[in-house]
Scaffold this active site. Structure first.
Site, PDB file in Angstrom:
ATOM      1  N   TYR A 178      14.829  30.217   8.084  1.00  0.00           N
ATOM      2  CA  TYR A 178      13.593  31.045   8.642  1.00  0.00           C
ATOM      3  C   TYR A 178      13.414  30.891  10.350  1.00  0.00           C
ATOM      4  O   TYR A 178      13.899  30.009  11.011  1.00  0.00           O
ATOM      5  CB  TYR A 178      12.223  30.297   8.295  1.00  0.00           C
ATOM      6  N   LYS A 225       0.782  -1.329  -0.103  1.00  0.00           N
ATOM      7  CA  LYS A 225       0.040  -0.136  -0.080  1.00  0.00           C
ATOM      8  C   LYS A 225       0.862   1.455  -0.064  1.00  0.00           C
ATOM      9  O   LYS A 225       2.124   1.214   0.384  1.00  0.00           O
ATOM     10  CB  LYS A 225      -0.884  -0.089   1.219  1.00  0.00           C
TER      11      LYS A 225
HETATM   12  C1  PLP Z   1      -0.158  -1.956   6.681  1.00  0.00           C
HETATM   13  C2  PLP Z   1      -0.758  -3.327   7.233  1.00  0.00           C
HETATM   14  C3  PLP Z   1       0.109  -4.356   7.432  1.00  0.00           C
HETATM   15  C4  PLP Z   1       1.831  -4.407   7.315  1.00  0.00           C
HETATM   16  O1  PLP Z   1       2.271  -3.866   8.503  1.00  0.00           O
HETATM   17  P1  PLP Z   1       3.775  -3.451   8.544  1.00  0.00           P
HETATM   18  O2  PLP Z   1       3.777  -3.084  10.009  1.00  0.00           O
HETATM   19  O3  PLP Z   1       4.310  -2.709   7.584  1.00  0.00           O
HETATM   20  O4  PLP Z   1       4.312  -5.018   8.526  1.00  0.00           O
HETATM   21  C5  PLP Z   1      -0.373  -5.687   7.803  1.00  0.00           C
HETATM   22  N1  PLP Z   1      -1.744  -5.652   8.034  1.00  0.00           N
HETATM   23  C6  PLP Z   1      -2.474  -4.674   7.762  1.00  0.00           C
HETATM   24  C7  PLP Z   1      -4.098  -4.893   7.919  1.00  0.00           C
HETATM   25  C8  PLP Z   1      -2.090  -3.527   7.330  1.00  0.00           C
HETATM   26  O5  PLP Z   1      -2.681  -2.341   7.099  1.00  0.00           O
END
Ligand code: PLP
Length: 380
Positions: free
Chosen positions: A268, A38
């Site tokens: 800044y 993702k």
């Molecule tokens: C993002 C996600 C993962 C992966 O998590 P990591 O900590 O990056 O391994 C696994 N399961 C779900 C439901 C997620 O949303």
């Protein structure tokens, strides 16, 4: 790297391949791996990452939404994809047409999916999510059996999976164990009811490292795929940090070198004041590239293999660093923000600490302005 790049990320495909191999060694032989890709594969670039993972033997992909799933399908057909996020009513038809597996938390979602599936003369594979302590997606543990039976009875659906998610994998082993016990209890109930689902999963990256794999047959690592161990007081297995390879390096260039006198203030808000004559370099990156402003006055970069502290505020397109101790820095020189240079290395976890956040926020914050350059085994 051609001088035309001002700020870029190098993604090492061999590292991704290596990390998937390391993951295989961390799970039981019958356990399948869903690589989570993702958010543009955690900032690494979804298409190239997916292609490499397909070649390297991932079993399933996990995505957050339909667009991500489509991009995977463009790279290669045939891999099962689970949409980890809830499917919006407006997304149902396309999700079915694309043949994705869908996460279901309640009977309304199940009914809507089944109705659409019948209309489209299709069958949707459904993973039922159970909330064992995250209070995000999922039904209550008490609802699993009845909801599952409803799913089984719906003509448009095929119940293929049960899963849950750890809420505090990095910080609270006792609560993880509570969640795991709740999940195992559900698996036992299903088995007693004669229900044997092809996919049973609970473990994210931290789960793979720290939690027992009893009862499950699929894991869902993201972080580890990219070579990042979730920061935690819990100790990772000995040697794991050396076996995993961070896949992403992040670089920019020296745009200008100059001297400032004692008493000059920098950037800044004038939060840094030189208490001596200094040499500074102006760099070609900033928060517009995703280099978070929270690291102002704290973060460091590598130039000529040496750590150089950031002076004052990080700005949208430029960062100012101290190069007073360095000799021979030239305009155009490469600067490392994440990665290795000479003997030194800045790990994404360290950059995250300077920014008071987690490595995954750093990686997913790298903006579209930053081209991803792929190194190592070319994906077909
Ligand atoms: C993002 C996600 C993962 C992966 O998590 P990591 O900590 O990056 O391994 C696994 N399961 C779900 C439901 C997620 O949303």
């Amino acid at each position: 790297m051609p001088n035309s790049y001002r700020c870029w990320a190098e993604v090492n495909l061999d590292a991704l391949r290596n990390n998937l191999m390391v993951l295989r060694q961390l799970v039981d032989p019958e356990v399948k791996i869903m690589t989570v890709v993702k958010a543009d594969a955690y900032g690494h670039g979804l298409r190239q990452t997916a292609a490499l993972l397909m070649q390297s033997g991932t079993d399933i992909f996990g995505v957050a939404n339909l667009t991500e799933a489509r991009n995977i399908r463009k790279v290669g057909k045939g891999w099962p994809i689970l949409m980890l996020g809830a499917c919006l009513p407006s997304e149902i038809d396309n999700t079915i047409k694309d043949g994705l597996m869908v996460t279901v938390s309640c009977v309304e979602e199940a009914n809507a999916l089944s109705d659409a599936a019948r209309r489209l003369r299709a069958k949707v594979q459904v993973h039922l999510k159970v909330d064992t302590g995250m209070s995000r997606l999922g039904c209550t543990p008490g609802e699993v059996l009845s909801l599952g039976q409803k799913i089984q009875a719906l003509p448009g659906l095929k119940w293929v999976g049960i899963f849950s998610h750890f809420a505090s994998i990095d910080s609270d082993p006792r609560f993880c164990s509570t969640q795991r016990k709740r999940f195992i209890k559900i698996l036992n109930q299903l088995s007693e009811a004669g229900i044997h689902l092809p996919y049973r999963h609970l473990h994210n990256s931290g789960g793979v490292i720290w939690e027992n794999q009893e009862g499950i047959n699929l894991v869902r690592p993201g972080s580890l795929v990219y070579g990042v161990i979730p920061p935690s007081p819990r100790k990772a297995p000995v040697g794991l940090a050396d076996k995993l390879k961070p896949a992403l390096s992040w670089k920019c260039r020296v745009a200008l070198i100059k001297e400032i006198p004692k008493g000059a203030t920098v950037s800044y808000g004038r939060t840094f004041k030189a208490n001596t004559h200094m040499s500074i370099a102006i760099l070609t990156a900033g928060y517009g590239d995703g280099y978070m402003r929270a690291g102002s006055g704290k973060a460091e970069v590598l130039i000529k293999g040496r750590r150089c502290p950031i002076l004052g505020r990080i700005t949208m397109d430029q960062i100012i660093v101290d190069i007073t101790p360095l000799k021979g820095v030239l305009t155009g020189d490469e600067v490392v923000m994440i990665g290795r240079q000479g003997e030194e290395e800045i790990h994404v976890t360290e950059l995250a600490e300077w920014n008071n956040t987690i490595p995954l926020e750093i990686l997913t914050n790298i903006t579209y302005r930053v081209p991803r350059i792929y190194r190592g085994a070319a994906p077909s």
